[in-house]
Scaffold this motif. Sequence first.
Motif, PDB file in Angstrom:
ATOM      1  N   TRP A   1       0.811  -1.224   0.000  1.00 35.57           N
ATOM      2  CA  TRP A   1       0.000   0.000   0.000  1.00 35.57           C
ATOM      3  C   TRP A   1       0.842   1.271   0.000  1.00 35.57           C
ATOM      4  O   TRP A   1       0.404   2.300  -0.481  1.00 35.57           O
ATOM      5  CB  TRP A   1      -1.002   0.004   1.155  1.00 35.57           C
ATOM      6  N   ALA A   2       2.078   1.183   0.502  1.00 33.88           N
ATOM      7  CA  ALA A   2       2.953   2.363   0.511  1.00 33.88           C
ATOM      8  C   ALA A   2       3.270   2.810  -0.920  1.00 33.88           C
ATOM      9  O   ALA A   2       3.597   3.968  -1.158  1.00 33.88           O
ATOM     10  CB  ALA A   2       4.241   2.062   1.266  1.00 33.88           C
ATOM     11  N   ASP A   3       3.155   1.874  -1.879  1.00 29.66           N
ATOM     12  CA  ASP A   3       3.442   2.210  -3.274  1.00 29.66           C
ATOM     13  C   ASP A   3       2.203   2.698  -4.025  1.00 29.66           C
ATOM     14  O   ASP A   3       2.292   3.106  -5.174  1.00 29.66           O
ATOM     15  CB  ASP A   3       4.001   0.981  -4.004  1.00 29.66           C
TER      16      ASP A   3
ATOM     17  N   GLN B   1       0.076   5.249  -4.877  1.00 28.60           N
ATOM     18  CA  GLN B   1      -0.074   6.695  -4.779  1.00 28.60           C
ATOM     19  C   GLN B   1      -1.398   7.180  -5.351  1.00 28.60           C
ATOM     20  O   GLN B   1      -1.910   8.194  -4.908  1.00 28.60           O
ATOM     21  CB  GLN B   1       1.095   7.395  -5.457  1.00 28.60           C
TER      22      GLN B   1
ATOM     23  N   LEU C   1      -4.217   7.620  -2.803  1.00 33.47           N
ATOM     24  CA  LEU C   1      -3.904   8.701  -1.874  1.00 33.47           C
ATOM     25  C   LEU C   1      -4.159  10.066  -2.500  1.00 33.47           C
ATOM     26  O   LEU C   1      -4.616  10.992  -1.820  1.00 33.47           O
ATOM     27  CB  LEU C   1      -2.458   8.599  -1.375  1.00 33.47           C
TER      28      LEU C   1
ATOM     29  N   LEU D   1       0.469   6.386   9.108  1.00 30.29           N
ATOM     30  CA  LEU D   1       1.354   6.174   7.957  1.00 30.29           C
ATOM     31  C   LEU D   1       0.814   6.866   6.707  1.00 30.29           C
ATOM     32  O   LEU D   1       1.588   7.398   5.901  1.00 30.29           O
ATOM     33  CB  LEU D   1       1.538   4.680   7.686  1.00 30.29           C
ATOM     34  N   THR D   2      -0.499   6.867   6.540  1.00 29.23           N
ATOM     35  CA  THR D   2      -1.111   7.513   5.373  1.00 29.23           C
ATOM     36  C   THR D   2      -0.895   9.021   5.427  1.00 29.23           C
ATOM     37  O   THR D   2      -0.595   9.649   4.409  1.00 29.23           O
ATOM     38  CB  THR D   2      -2.615   7.169   5.289  1.00 29.23           C
TER      39      THR D   2
ATOM     40  N   GLN E   1       2.633   9.667   4.493  1.00 30.78           N
ATOM     41  CA  GLN E   1       2.779   9.523   3.045  1.00 30.78           C
ATOM     42  C   GLN E   1       2.191  10.746   2.321  1.00 30.78           C
ATOM     43  O   GLN E   1       2.748  11.219   1.329  1.00 30.78           O
ATOM     44  CB  GLN E   1       2.078   8.245   2.600  1.00 30.78           C
TER      45      GLN E   1
ATOM     46  N   GLN F   1       4.691  13.516   2.382  1.00 32.79           N
ATOM     47  CA  GLN F   1       5.744  13.289   1.398  1.00 32.79           C
ATOM     48  C   GLN F   1       5.256  13.642  -0.004  1.00 32.79           C
ATOM     49  O   GLN F   1       5.955  14.303  -0.763  1.00 32.79           O
ATOM     50  CB  GLN F   1       6.234  11.834   1.460  1.00 32.79           C
ATOM     51  N   MET F   2       4.026  13.217  -0.336  1.00 34.64           N
ATOM     52  CA  MET F   2       3.477  13.523  -1.667  1.00 34.64           C
ATOM     53  C   MET F   2       3.269  15.026  -1.842  1.00 34.64           C
ATOM     54  O   MET F   2       3.553  15.572  -2.904  1.00 34.64           O
ATOM     55  CB  MET F   2       2.147  12.798  -1.869  1.00 34.64           C
TER      56      MET F   2
END
Length: 149
Positions: free
Chosen positions: A5-7, A9, A12, A129-130, A133, A136-137
């Motif tokens: 899920w971290a990948d 994008q 998100l 974590l979301t 993320q 970062q985005m």
Amino acid sequence: LPESWADMQEPLLEGMCFTLKYLGMTLVEKPKGEDMAAAAIRRIVATARVGARKFQKVILTVSPRGISLQDADTKEMVENISIYRISYCTTDKLQNKVFAYVAQSQESGALECHAFLSPKKKIAQAVTLTVAQAFQMALDLWEAAHAGR
């Protein structure tokens, strides 16, 4: 959430939704820090336990634009917090189902810590974590926008 899920994008960018219960808010002195957040969460949880009221169920949506809160029952927008006003977010070590963030109030400029109860520890961690993320985005998007100048 899938392992990768971290990948992911795309979702998100649209906004990832979590259904949580709003525990409350308290003012804080510092924009970030584990001790400050833990103390603020303790205050919010203690106050929440005293009041016998039912907690407001909210849909918390995380995107690179920030966090939006919508009442889960009425679908009414509660609040929209710009990513630029959020200074910290955490899952509490002791109250591990509690997700909290610190943001500067648009009205007063005061620093507010808002806490939410999730059904499971993993969900509270996923929200944290979301949000990380999303930061970062937002940074990547901001840098890309300013790289052309």
